[in-house]
Design an enzyme around this catalytic site. Structure first.
Site, PDB file in Angstrom:
ATOM      1  N   ARG A 252       0.811  -1.226   0.000  1.00 46.49           N
ATOM      2  CA  ARG A 252       0.000   0.000   0.000  1.00 46.49           C
ATOM      3  C   ARG A 252       0.843   1.274   0.000  1.00 46.49           C
ATOM      4  O   ARG A 252       0.509   2.240  -0.692  1.00 46.49           O
ATOM      5  CB  ARG A 252      -1.037  -0.012   1.122  1.00 46.49           C
ATOM      6  CG  ARG A 252      -0.560   0.108   2.518  1.00 46.49           C
ATOM      7  CD  ARG A 252      -1.304  -0.779   3.471  1.00 46.49           C
ATOM      8  NE  ARG A 252      -0.811  -2.128   3.383  1.00 46.49           N
ATOM      9  CZ  ARG A 252      -1.576  -3.189   3.179  1.00 46.49           C
ATOM     10  NH1 ARG A 252      -2.863  -3.053   3.071  1.00 46.49           N
ATOM     11  NH2 ARG A 252      -1.042  -4.380   3.105  1.00 46.49           N
ATOM     12  N   THR A 253       1.936   1.303   0.769  1.00 43.36           N
ATOM     13  CA  THR A 253       2.719   2.546   0.822  1.00 43.36           C
ATOM     14  C   THR A 253       3.372   2.808  -0.531  1.00 43.36           C
ATOM     15  O   THR A 253       3.432   3.938  -1.010  1.00 43.36           O
ATOM     16  CB  THR A 253       3.774   2.467   1.943  1.00 43.36           C
ATOM     17  OG1 THR A 253       3.100   2.153   3.162  1.00 43.36           O
ATOM     18  CG2 THR A 253       4.505   3.776   2.118  1.00 43.36           C
TER      19      THR A 253
ATOM     20  N   LYS B  19      26.795  -6.884  -5.859  1.00 41.17           N
ATOM     21  CA  LYS B  19      28.196  -6.852  -6.317  1.00 41.17           C
ATOM     22  C   LYS B  19      29.086  -6.192  -5.282  1.00 41.17           C
ATOM     23  O   LYS B  19      30.258  -5.932  -5.535  1.00 41.17           O
ATOM     24  CB  LYS B  19      28.297  -6.059  -7.627  1.00 41.17           C
ATOM     25  CG  LYS B  19      27.520  -6.653  -8.783  1.00 41.17           C
ATOM     26  CD  LYS B  19      27.761  -5.809 -10.035  1.00 41.17           C
ATOM     27  CE  LYS B  19      26.876  -6.258 -11.179  1.00 41.17           C
ATOM     28  NZ  LYS B  19      26.896  -5.272 -12.277  1.00 41.17           N
TER      29      LYS B  19
ATOM     30  N   ARG C 294      11.975   3.438   1.350  1.00 39.13           N
ATOM     31  CA  ARG C 294      11.665   2.642   2.529  1.00 39.13           C
ATOM     32  C   ARG C 294      12.863   1.736   2.751  1.00 39.13           C
ATOM     33  O   ARG C 294      13.365   1.105   1.815  1.00 39.13           O
ATOM     34  CB  ARG C 294      10.408   1.815   2.291  1.00 39.13           C
ATOM     35  CG  ARG C 294      10.195   0.760   3.353  1.00 39.13           C
ATOM     36  CD  ARG C 294       8.858   0.088   3.206  1.00 39.13           C
ATOM     37  NE  ARG C 294       7.802   0.931   3.739  1.00 39.13           N
ATOM     38  CZ  ARG C 294       6.631   0.451   4.165  1.00 39.13           C
ATOM     39  NH1 ARG C 294       6.374  -0.834   4.110  1.00 39.13           N
ATOM     40  NH2 ARG C 294       5.704   1.253   4.643  1.00 39.13           N
TER      41      ARG C 294
ATOM     42  N   HIS D 181       7.810   6.669  10.419  1.00 40.17           N
ATOM     43  CA  HIS D 181       6.989   6.507   9.222  1.00 40.17           C
ATOM     44  C   HIS D 181       6.182   7.807   9.082  1.00 40.17           C
ATOM     45  O   HIS D 181       4.962   7.827   9.276  1.00 40.17           O
ATOM     46  CB  HIS D 181       6.068   5.294   9.386  1.00 40.17           C
ATOM     47  CG  HIS D 181       5.503   4.759   8.107  1.00 40.17           C
ATOM     48  ND1 HIS D 181       5.523   5.460   6.917  1.00 40.17           N
ATOM     49  CD2 HIS D 181       4.895   3.572   7.832  1.00 40.17           C
ATOM     50  CE1 HIS D 181       4.940   4.735   5.977  1.00 40.17           C
ATOM     51  NE2 HIS D 181       4.558   3.588   6.502  1.00 40.17           N
TER      52      HIS D 181
HETATM   53  C1  NCD Z   1       2.993  -0.238   8.328  1.00 39.82           C
HETATM   54  C2  NCD Z   1       4.493  -0.223   8.159  1.00 39.82           C
HETATM   55  O1  NCD Z   1       5.031  -0.659   7.140  1.00 39.82           O
HETATM   56  O2  NCD Z   1       5.125   0.275   9.081  1.00 39.82           O
HETATM   57  N1  NCD Z   1       2.303  -0.435   7.133  1.00 39.82           N
HETATM   58  C3  NCD Z   1       2.103   0.640   6.299  1.00 39.82           C
HETATM   59  O3  NCD Z   1       3.006   1.352   5.940  1.00 39.82           O
HETATM   60  N2  NCD Z   1       0.836   0.866   5.944  1.00 39.82           N
HETATM   61  C4  NCD Z   1       2.525  -1.117   9.424  1.00 39.82           C
HETATM   62  C5  NCD Z   1       2.830  -2.590   9.385  1.00 39.82           C
HETATM   63  O4  NCD Z   1       3.609  -3.075   8.575  1.00 39.82           O
HETATM   64  O5  NCD Z   1       2.232  -3.279  10.229  1.00 39.82           O
END
Ligand code: NCD
Length: 361
Positions: free
Chosen positions: A87-88, A116, A137, A170
């Site tokens: 989703r992100t 590498k 991320r 986050h």
């Molecule tokens: C969260 C995350 O990745 O920190 N998910 C997200 O970004 N919607 C929460 C999770 O992974 O439980």
């Protein structure tokens, strides 16, 4: 917010040692980075929420959607996701598409030259050569900050947007959570004075850590941290709340808190972080919400979850109007579009269009 400071004027060692509340001043410059929840002011949150709603309304009509696509059509974003995400990743990608920003991605470090022996820093610097923004991320806490600092010491500094780092931050999830709370409480006085209850894995949930801090920007809040003892919120967050003068309660008694909650923020147990699998032995059966609780909670309570969920929210309540987690996810696309547009300083163009054409709700 303290006056703007430059990342290029500080050594990594000095920067790393700064308290979170002092780091924010380094991310406001040109280009602005989005790295930690602590860099936001309330005014900035409100500006982003307003812009998100405007973008959403403009996007409803074809002419509006076409206009939005011109706003960043000269820019390209690199999505570097070295940690599982659906989703992100999709939400950022969709936000970019709304604004006409082209995207590229690397989602699996095993397909990059890191195999590498290239350092992650070199990899990201390489990716940045093709893009005007990095949305990233990474499993390592603080790595996005390190990338932003590194960028500031190159001749080509592109904005870095942290889409989840380790178990520490986050910030864009916290933005969509704030947007969801603001919308849910629109008719009952806004976010100020509300009781927000966090439930589940508060030890490793980075979304809770970022959102808890953002809520200190609101007046007269009470935060509740409801978890079994080994999964309770870290002392570092409680220290930040103390310093901000925000009231909180730490407990493992979910049932007694439910009736007073204005928002219940559920989270899953994040056992991917413990190799030994210890957290699977913790009894989490009382840290869930289901149909049997719907009469206990208030009519206006917003039930939230960053998702993905496991068993902590029963699917039976998915269609209850208080279950806002699906809307919460869609809100993420709008607020991220607002954030990306603002990062490139083009928000006035969207605001002007909105004022000129006044698209309906
Ligand atoms: C969260 C995350 O990745 O920190 N998910 C997200 O970004 N919607 C929460 C999770 O992974 O439980």
């Amino acid at each position: 917010m303290a006056e703007e400071k430059k990342l290029r004027d500080i050594s990594w060692k000095e920067f790393k040692a700064l308290p979170l509340t002092e780091k924010g001043a380094y991310f406001q410059g040109d280009p602005p980075h989005t790295l930690i929840a602590q860099q936001f002011t309330r005014a900035k949150l409100e500006e982003l929420c307003t812009l998100a709603t405007r973008i959403k309304r403009i996007n409803k009509r074809r002419e509006g959607a076409n206009f939005l696509k011109t706003l960043l059509s000269d820019k390209r974003a690199m999505l570097y996701f070295a940690q599982p995400s659906s989703r992100t990743y999709l939400s950022h990608n969709a936000a970019c598409q709304i604004l006409g920003l082209d995207t590229m991605d690397v989602r699996d470090s095993s397909t990059s030259s890191e195999v590498k022996g290239e350092s992650p820093e070199d990899s990201v610097r390489t990716f940045s050569s093709y893009a005007d923004m990095i949305i990233m991320r990474h499993p390592k806490g603080g790595f996005a900050e390190r990338v932003a600092w590194m960028m500031a010491h190159t001749g080509r500094e592109v904005p870095v947007l942290n889409a989840g780092s380790g178990s520490d931050q986050h910030p864009t999830q916290a933005l969509l959570d704030i947007y969801t709370l603001a919308r849910s409480f629109e008719d009952i006085g806004g976010i100020d004075g509300k009781h927000v209850v966090f439930v589940g894995d508060l030890q490793r949930g980075r979304t809770v850590r970022s959102l808890a801090w953002m809520l200190t920007l609101y007046k007269d809040m009470t935060l509740y941290f409801v978890a079994p003892e080994p999964l309770q919120i870290g002392q570092d967050i409680l220290d930040l709340l103390d310093a901000a003068g925000t009231k909180y309660v730490v407990t493992d008694d979910f049932a007694s808190i439910m009736p007073i909650a204005d928002a219940i923020y559920m989270t899953r147990i994040q056992d991917e972080w413990d190799a030994a699998g210890e957290s699977s032995t913790i009894d989490t059966s009382s840290f869930r919400i289901g149909a049997e609780h719907m009469d206990i909670i208030k009519d206006t309570t917003a039930i939230m979850h960053p998702l993905p969920r496991r068993q902590e929210i029963s699917t039976e309540i998915d269609n209850d109007p208080r279950a806002v987690y699906w809307r919460q996810m869609r809100n993420g696309m709008w607020i991220r579009a607002a954030l990306i547009l603002t990062t490139f300083g083009r928000q006035d163009e969207a605001n002007q269009y909105y004022d000129d054409y006044k698209p309906g709700t």
